[in-house]
Design an enzyme around this catalytic site. Structure first.
Site, PDB file in Angstrom:
ATOM      1  N   ALA A  61      33.036  11.847  45.250  1.00 51.77           N
ATOM      2  CA  ALA A  61      34.166  11.849  46.178  1.00 51.77           C
ATOM      3  C   ALA A  61      35.374  12.536  45.557  1.00 51.77           C
ATOM      4  CB  ALA A  61      34.519  10.420  46.574  1.00 51.77           C
ATOM      5  N   GLY A 103      30.492   8.763  44.096  1.00 52.05           N
ATOM      6  CA  GLY A 103      30.258   8.568  45.517  1.00 52.05           C
ATOM      7  C   GLY A 103      28.998   9.241  46.006  1.00 52.05           C
ATOM      8  N   GLU A 106      26.239   6.838  45.458  1.00 51.52           N
ATOM      9  CA  GLU A 106      26.341   5.781  46.466  1.00 51.52           C
ATOM     10  C   GLU A 106      25.806   6.266  47.813  1.00 51.52           C
ATOM     11  OE1 GLU A 106      30.180   3.244  45.028  1.00 51.52           O
ATOM     12  OE2 GLU A 106      30.577   5.313  45.623  1.00 51.52           O
ATOM     13  N   GLU A 126      33.105   6.328  37.393  1.00 52.45           N
ATOM     14  CA  GLU A 126      34.431   5.889  37.821  1.00 52.45           C
ATOM     15  C   GLU A 126      35.180   5.096  36.756  1.00 52.45           C
ATOM     16  OE1 GLU A 126      32.405   6.620  41.802  1.00 52.45           O
ATOM     17  OE2 GLU A 126      31.849   6.088  39.755  1.00 52.45           O
TER      18      GLU A 126
END
Length: 251
Positions: A61, A103, A106, A126
């Site tokens: 992301a 992300g 995920e 992260e």
């Protein structure tokens, strides 16, 4: 367009088309949700194949959109996208090459099946930015041994495709040049069956999704109400954007 969509012989091809890193911006995620909504209404569809152009599936992301002012919208929208993939009414396959980080991991784990090229790497870095992967904190403990999930989240270190298949994070590993053909073989093996039966099978397999939704909501709350109020979260994100080492205050 960051998303390319085609359908053929009961298979929907949804392609992240913003190489080289296919960053998951809010705009891309919005287009992805829109595409999934439109495709879900096609009663003849039997498989969805999610893949990406370029050397990498996605580096994750947008870091910029995780800063205060946009993160309040980014996290709920991202979780909605995860839910749209997870709850898609027919079987979903994600084909991954190169980096699949943060992300992007995920997003991939929301698919029913993940097929990886042998050059793929998977991780949730992260923690090195002073933040957490909220969806992965819910997904990983359900898919891999608890210690593996903890090591991935706490260290931020990626694992290669062979390690990922060994712990159950991905379904198959193939040579990078064979990824598309292998994904298509798997898609055709599924699409040979009744769309009605596949939809029922998907619904039955996802019977526990409501509990997952509640947990995802709590993970989002922790991210926005607890984590993003810390000094280190802002420092980690800013240091990444400024290409410098973070100075942690541990608060």
């Amino acid at each position: 367009m960051p998303i390319d969509v085609k359908t053929h012989e009961g298979i929907a091809h949804v392609v992240l088309s913003d190489p080289p890193l296919n960053i998951l911006t809010r705009a891309l995620l919005s287009d992805l949700r829109r595409a999934l909504t439109e495709l879900s209404a096609d009663g003849t569809l039997r498989v969805l194949l999610l893949r990406a152009e370029g050397k990498h599936f996605s580096s994750g992301a947008s870091v910029e959109e995780h800063l205060p002012g946009t993160v309040e919208r980014m996290i709920p929208e991202f979780m909605q996208t995860i839910g749209a993939v997870r709850d898609f009414p027919v079987p979903t396959i994600c084909a991954v090459q190169g980096r699949c980080l943060g992300g992007a991991l995920e997003l991939a784990l929301a698919a029913d099946l993940v097929i990886a090229a042998d050059n793929a790497s998977f991780g949730v870095p992260e923690i090195s930015l002073g933040v957490i992967p909220p969806a992965a904190c819910v997904q990983l403990p359900r898919m891999v041994p608890p210690g593996v999930a903890a090591e991935l989240v706490f260290t931020g270190r990626p694992i290669d495709a062979r390690s990922a298949v060994a712990v159950g994070l991905v379904t198959h590993v193939v040579e990078v040049d064979s990824l598309h053909d292998a994904a298509m073989r798997l898609a055709h093996a599924i699409s040979a069956h009744s769309a009605a039966a596949l939809r029922s099978a998907k619904e039955a397999l996802r019977a526990g999704a409501e509990a997952v939704d509640r947990t995802m909501t709590e993970a989002s709350r922790i991210y926005l109400e607890d984590l993003m109020r810390t000094t280190d979260a802002a420092e980690g994100l800013l240091s990444f954007m400024e290409k410098r080492q973070p100075h942690w205050t541990h608060s």
